[in-house]
Motif scaffolding. Structure first.
Motif, short mmCIF file in Angstrom:
data_model
loop_
_atom_site.label_atom_id
_atom_site.label_comp_id
_atom_site.label_asym_id
_atom_site.label_seq_id
_atom_site.Cartn_x
_atom_site.Cartn_y
_atom_site.Cartn_z
N ILE A 1 -43.96 102.36 99.47
CA ILE A 1 -45.09 101.42 99.47
C ILE A 1 -45.95 101.62 98.23
O ILE A 1 -46.34 100.65 97.56
CB ILE A 1 -45.93 101.61 100.76
CG1 ILE A 1 -45.18 101.10 101.97
CG2 ILE A 1 -47.29 100.93 100.64
CD1 ILE A 1 -45.79 101.52 103.30
N VAL A 2 -46.23 102.87 97.88
CA VAL A 2 -47.06 103.15 96.71
C VAL A 2 -46.36 102.70 95.43
O VAL A 2 -46.98 102.10 94.55
CB VAL A 2 -47.42 104.66 96.66
CG1 VAL A 2 -48.07 105.02 95.34
CG2 VAL A 2 -48.33 105.02 97.81
N GLU A 3 -45.07 102.97 95.32
CA GLU A 3 -44.31 102.57 94.12
C GLU A 3 -44.32 101.06 93.95
O GLU A 3 -44.57 100.54 92.87
CB GLU A 3 -42.88 103.10 94.21
CG GLU A 3 -42.01 102.72 93.05
CD GLU A 3 -42.36 103.43 91.76
OE1 GLU A 3 -41.93 102.93 90.70
OE2 GLU A 3 -43.05 104.46 91.79
N ILE A 4 -44.04 100.34 95.02
CA ILE A 4 -44.04 98.88 94.96
C ILE A 4 -45.43 98.35 94.64
O ILE A 4 -45.59 97.42 93.85
CB ILE A 4 -43.47 98.29 96.25
CG1 ILE A 4 -41.98 98.62 96.37
CG2 ILE A 4 -43.70 96.79 96.32
CD1 ILE A 4 -41.38 98.30 97.72
N LEU A 5 -46.46 98.95 95.24
CA LEU A 5 -47.84 98.52 94.97
C LEU A 5 -48.20 98.70 93.49
O LEU A 5 -48.77 97.79 92.88
CB LEU A 5 -48.81 99.30 95.84
CG LEU A 5 -50.29 98.98 95.64
CD1 LEU A 5 -50.59 97.55 96.07
CD2 LEU A 5 -51.15 99.96 96.40
N PHE A 6 -47.86 99.85 92.91
CA PHE A 6 -48.13 100.08 91.49
C PHE A 6 -47.45 99.03 90.63
O PHE A 6 -48.04 98.48 89.70
CB PHE A 6 -47.66 101.46 91.05
CG PHE A 6 -48.54 102.60 91.52
CD1 PHE A 6 -49.82 102.39 91.98
CD2 PHE A 6 -48.07 103.90 91.48
CE1 PHE A 6 -50.62 103.43 92.40
CE2 PHE A 6 -48.85 104.97 91.89
CZ PHE A 6 -50.13 104.72 92.35
N ILE B 1 -46.41 95.99 91.49
CA ILE B 1 -46.99 94.66 91.71
C ILE B 1 -48.30 94.52 90.96
O ILE B 1 -48.56 93.49 90.32
CB ILE B 1 -47.18 94.40 93.23
CG1 ILE B 1 -45.84 94.17 93.90
CG2 ILE B 1 -48.10 93.21 93.47
CD1 ILE B 1 -45.92 94.10 95.42
N ILE B 2 -49.14 95.54 91.04
CA ILE B 2 -50.43 95.48 90.35
C ILE B 2 -50.23 95.33 88.85
O ILE B 2 -50.90 94.53 88.20
CB ILE B 2 -51.28 96.72 90.69
CG1 ILE B 2 -51.75 96.66 92.14
CG2 ILE B 2 -52.47 96.85 89.74
CD1 ILE B 2 -52.42 97.92 92.63
N SER C 1 -45.98 103.52 87.65
CA SER C 1 -45.05 103.94 88.70
C SER C 1 -45.30 105.40 89.03
O SER C 1 -46.05 106.09 88.34
CB SER C 1 -43.60 103.73 88.26
OG SER C 1 -43.24 104.69 87.30
#
Length: 101
Positions: free
Chosen positions: A29-34, A36-37, A60
């Motif tokens: 979740i954190v990797e995908i969030l970074f 996307i941002i 990332s």
């Protein structure tokens, strides 16, 4: 500072949920969030927003590790993170095929 926050969150997730799978999901979740941002910051033509994102949010988890570790420690942490991402992929594929029945 960002690595400390991430480590505290990982420990909290592991402590409260007591399951390796939840830690793997959290890292995904954190990797995908970074990513996307950073995608949004790069493709919106708002210079101030892009500068803020580039300054305060890592692109990332690998770049976050690279900022605080190097050499053999970085290689070990990078492979551990890669194993977590492979585990995430396995969990997602299992879930995908289980939901298809």
């Amino acid at each position: 500072m960002d690595l400390i926050i991430l480590l505290v969150l990982i420990v909290a997730i592991a402590f409260f949920f007591k399951d390796y799978k939840n830690v793997v999901y959290f890292l995904g979740i954190v990797e995908i969030l970074f990513r996307i941002i950073h995608f949004i910051g790069d493709h919106l033509k708002i210079i101030e927003l892009n500068q803020f994102i580039n300054k305060y949010i890592p692109s990332s988890l690998f770049t976050m590790l690279g900022k605080y570790a190097d050499g053999l420690l970085y290689e070990i942490l990078m492979w551990i993170l890669l194993i977590c991402f492979v585990s995430l992929e396995v969990y997602l594929v299992k879930y995908f095929f289980k939901r298809g029945k």
